[in-house]
Scaffold this motif. Structure first.
Motif, PDB file in Angstrom:
ATOM      1  N   GLU A  19       0.833  -1.200   0.000  1.00  0.00           N
ATOM      2  CA  GLU A  19       0.000   0.000   0.000  1.00  0.00           C
ATOM      3  C   GLU A  19       0.879   1.266   0.000  1.00  0.00           C
ATOM      4  OE1 GLU A  19      -2.950   0.241  -0.737  1.00  0.00           O
ATOM      5  OE2 GLU A  19      -3.394   2.305  -0.150  1.00  0.00           O
ATOM      6  N   TYR A  20       1.981   1.219   0.733  1.00  0.00           N
ATOM      7  CA  TYR A  20       2.924   2.346   0.756  1.00  0.00           C
ATOM      8  C   TYR A  20       3.434   2.643  -0.663  1.00  0.00           C
ATOM      9  CZ  TYR A  20       7.570   4.478   1.243  1.00  0.00           C
ATOM     10  OH  TYR A  20       8.680   5.256   1.087  1.00  0.00           O
ATOM     11  N   PRO A  27      -0.428   6.154  -8.847  1.00  0.00           N
ATOM     12  CA  PRO A  27      -1.536   7.060  -8.529  1.00  0.00           C
ATOM     13  C   PRO A  27      -2.889   6.383  -8.723  1.00  0.00           C
ATOM     14  CG  PRO A  27      -0.047   8.029 -10.178  1.00  0.00           C
ATOM     15  CD  PRO A  27       0.426   6.639  -9.932  1.00  0.00           C
ATOM     16  N   ALA A  28      -3.866   6.812  -7.933  1.00  0.00           N
ATOM     17  CA  ALA A  28      -5.228   6.278  -8.049  1.00  0.00           C
ATOM     18  C   ALA A  28      -5.651   6.363  -9.511  1.00  0.00           C
ATOM     19  CB  ALA A  28      -6.172   7.077  -7.171  1.00  0.00           C
ATOM     20  N   ASP A  29      -6.322   5.338  -9.952  1.00  0.00           N
ATOM     21  CA  ASP A  29      -6.602   5.206 -11.374  1.00  0.00           C
ATOM     22  C   ASP A  29      -8.041   4.733 -11.536  1.00  0.00           C
ATOM     23  OD1 ASP A  29      -6.827   3.697 -13.919  1.00  0.00           O
ATOM     24  OD2 ASP A  29      -4.720   4.268 -14.120  1.00  0.00           O
ATOM     25  N   ALA A  30      -8.876   5.595 -12.101  1.00  0.00           N
ATOM     26  CA  ALA A  30     -10.318   5.306 -12.154  1.00  0.00           C
ATOM     27  C   ALA A  30     -10.612   4.012 -12.917  1.00  0.00           C
ATOM     28  CB  ALA A  30     -11.050   6.481 -12.798  1.00  0.00           C
ATOM     29  N   ALA A  51      -1.386  -4.395  -7.518  1.00  0.00           N
ATOM     30  CA  ALA A  51      -1.061  -3.146  -8.227  1.00  0.00           C
ATOM     31  C   ALA A  51       0.450  -3.039  -8.512  1.00  0.00           C
ATOM     32  CB  ALA A  51      -1.572  -1.937  -7.448  1.00  0.00           C
ATOM     33  N   PRO A  52       1.316  -3.284  -7.523  1.00  0.00           N
ATOM     34  CA  PRO A  52       2.750  -3.218  -7.845  1.00  0.00           C
ATOM     35  C   PRO A  52       3.167  -4.242  -8.904  1.00  0.00           C
ATOM     36  CG  PRO A  52       2.416  -3.087  -5.475  1.00  0.00           C
ATOM     37  CD  PRO A  52       1.084  -3.450  -6.077  1.00  0.00           C
TER      38      PRO A  52
END
Ligand code: SAH
Ligand code: DHB
Ligand code: MG
Length: 230
Positions: A19-20, A27-30, A51-52
């Motif tokens: 999460e860090y 970045p947040a991605d819709a 996500a990573p």
């Protein structure tokens, strides 16, 4: 440190670190958020890459200048969107999926993410669609991401090679399975599939390979990197 002190941080720490880095680097991605939401809402299993890891697929695809990408195992399209975004305007990603419901959810997500023109879903069992790709001359691909059913990984690796050229990067997800991969006596057919693929890789003179263990929001697993060299 006293010998009783745990040397490996708890799983909670893996999530915190994922999460860090997600907050700092990703970045947040819709479109990606909506992809995971739609996957959950449709009852698909939450077995997409983290996500990573998705960003890693993206970074690798860009690093090698990938123009043609093949994925085995679409699910809701999360990893495919990460990779498709690394493609140039005329690039193409073909993703193989046998569950029509997953393919429908993914198709809507590709449209929402604005990558539908670059992405093609081939519906069917990958062992049926892979020979068709070879027959139609769809290869060679620059990047191949193997992430469908683990029992068939040995076959998927063999087909991936047929769809490769020297320089193709083949990646295989879930090659550690909480460490079970190192157990020669495992009765888990998924792990047996991964081990059999690994033996093919080891015996194949046309590739050079490594594997990295990973921890994170998806637990303890790993990713194999297989570079086609001949
Ligand atoms: N790559 C995705 C996750 C894939 S999960 C992501 O990270 O976002 C594995 C997918 O493979 C599931 O959608 C499952 O339906 C599909 N699958 C399983 N067996 C398959 C087969 N034999 N042929 C094609 N797809 C298969
Ligand atoms: C699981 C995770 C995966 O990344 C995958 O491709 C299939 C299954 C799991 O955690 O069960
Ligand atoms: Mg996987």
């Amino acid at each position: 440190m006293p010998p009783t002190t745990p040397q490996v941080p708890a799983e909670e720490t893996w999530n915190v670190v994922d999460e860090y880095y997600r907050q700092l680097f990703i970045p947040a991605d819709a479109a990606l958020d909506a992809t995971l939401k739609s996957s959950d809402a449709a009852g698909l299993p939450a077995i997409n890459v983290s996500a990573p890891a998705g960003k890693l697929l993206h970074v690798l695809a860009r690093s090698i200048g990938a123009r043609r990408i093949l994925e085995l195992g679409t699910l809701a399209g999360y990893s495919a969107i990460w990779m498709a975004r690394a493609l140039p305007a005329d690039g193409k990603l073909i993703t193989l999926e046998f569950d029509p419901k997953h393919a429908d959810v993914a198709q809507a997500n590709f449209a929402r993410a604005g990558v539908a023109s670059k992405v093609e879903i081939r519906l069917g069992a990958a062992l049926d669609t892979l020979p068709k790709l070879v027959a139609e001359g769809a290869g060679p691909f620059d990047l191949i991401f193997i992430d469908a059913d683990k029992q068939n990984y040995p076959h998927y690796f063999t087909w991936a090679l047929k769809l490769s050229r020297p320089g193709t990067l083949i990646l295989a997800d879930n090659v550690v399975r909480k460490g079970a991969v190192a157990d020669a006596h495992t009765t888990d057919s998924n792990v047996q599939g991964v081990r059999k693929m690994n033996e093919l890789i080891a015996a194949e003179p046309r590739v050079t390979a490594t594997a990295m263990q990973t921890v994170g929001s998806k637990g303890y697993d790993g990713l194999a990197f297989v570079l086609v060299v001949g």
